[in-house]
Design an enzyme around this catalytic site. Structure first.
Site, short mmCIF file in Angstrom:
data_model
loop_
_atom_site.label_atom_id
_atom_site.label_comp_id
_atom_site.label_asym_id
_atom_site.label_seq_id
_atom_site.Cartn_x
_atom_site.Cartn_y
_atom_site.Cartn_z
CB SER A 169 -0.79 0.06 1.18
OG SER A 169 -1.47 1.22 1.40
CE1 TYR B 26 -4.07 -2.50 5.00
CE2 TYR B 26 -3.52 0.03 4.41
CZ TYR B 26 -3.74 -1.30 4.11
OH TYR B 26 -3.79 -1.89 2.61
#
Length: 275
Positions: free
Chosen positions: A133, A146
């Protein structure tokens, strides 16, 4: 089953789009989903699909046994994709929430990859592709769990690439920015499970986050559809010289550049505006 490619997290979004596209291109795809209903749905669509929950060690072990039988112990590629995002300020998240985040986004991927490595080595040449990501490059507030999992994944993958440099296996990372998937809906569910909104000093800021997660669309003009990852994944799988990192969406490209160029305090100002 020759040249088999295992893709995790295929019920919707990136995993589904990539599994379907590669299957339609004529490649041998083993898709996996966490829920039995999704496995049945993909099988009805003509995909080879097995049940695999990357947060469950027993499920991983069972899936590995199934894959070994299906492939004769020789696997061409693994695309680790199944993951979720846990929103919330770090001060509001119990340790158990971070454990759950890492269990799915890091530890499950480690266990699965480690278990499949003998099959990848047996193939004679293999590919491991990790779906990271933009938040594995830079951090944003209220995404700490995250962020931490993706930063860990980046370091884990870089280390694996070095350790496999004396083998034919090639390792790549894909780093998407905003992609239109079910990610927001899953993140909203995780937020409600772990965060007590009424006890947080971030209550007002959370409301904006909740509105964004509950929206039908992400609202980011740079958001791309899930099939935007098909081209970079195809290159990572089949190019003789795959890239170490594939940066997908403009925000990912910009953030990678800014992180190299800006002092940390200046970068913080940019990220605070964007968070």
């Amino acid at each position: 089953m020759n040249n088999a490619i295992l893709i995790t997290g295929c019920s919707t979004g990136i995993g589904y789009a990539c599994a379907k596209a590669l299957h339609e291109q004529g490649h041998t795809v083993i898709a996996s989903c966490r829920k039995a209903d999704d496995v049945s749905r993909l099988q009805q669509e003509g995909l080879t699909c097995i049940q695999l929950d990357v947060s469950d060690t027993a499920s991983i072990n069972q899936a590995v046994d199934t894959i070994e039988q299906m492939t004769g112990g020789k696997l061409f590629a693994l695309f680790n994709n199944g993951a979720y995002g846990q929103p919330g300020a770090l001060e509001d998240l119990p340790t158990e929430a971070l454990r759950a985040q890492f269990e799915t986004n890091v530890f499950g991927w480690h266990h699965l990859t480690q278990a499949l490595l003998p099959m990848l080595l047996n193939y004679g040449e293999g590919r491991i592709v990790q779906n990271s990501s933009v938040l594995g490059i830079v951090a944003l507030k209220y995404r700490g769990a995250y962020n931490a999992s993706k930063f860990a994944l980046e370091g884990w993958t870089d280390t694996l690439r070095l350790e496999l440099s004396d083998t034919p296996i090639k390792v790549s990372l894909i780093e998407p920015g905003p992609i239109e998937t079910a990610f927001r809906a899953n993140a909203l569910s995780a937020f409600k499970h772990w965060v007590d909104l009424n006890k947080s000093r971030h209550q007002q800021a959370y409301q904006a986050q909740l509105d964004r997660l509950a929206a039908d669309e992400g609202g980011n003009k740079y958001t791309l559809p899930a099939d935007a990852l098909v081209a970079p994944l195809t290159h990572a799988l089949f190019s003789p010289r795959p890239k170490v990192r594939y940066r997908v969406t403009q925000p990912t490209v910009w953030m990678a550049i800014l992180k190299r160029l800006l002092p940390s305090r200046w970068l913080d100002r940019v990220l605070l505006k964007g968070g």
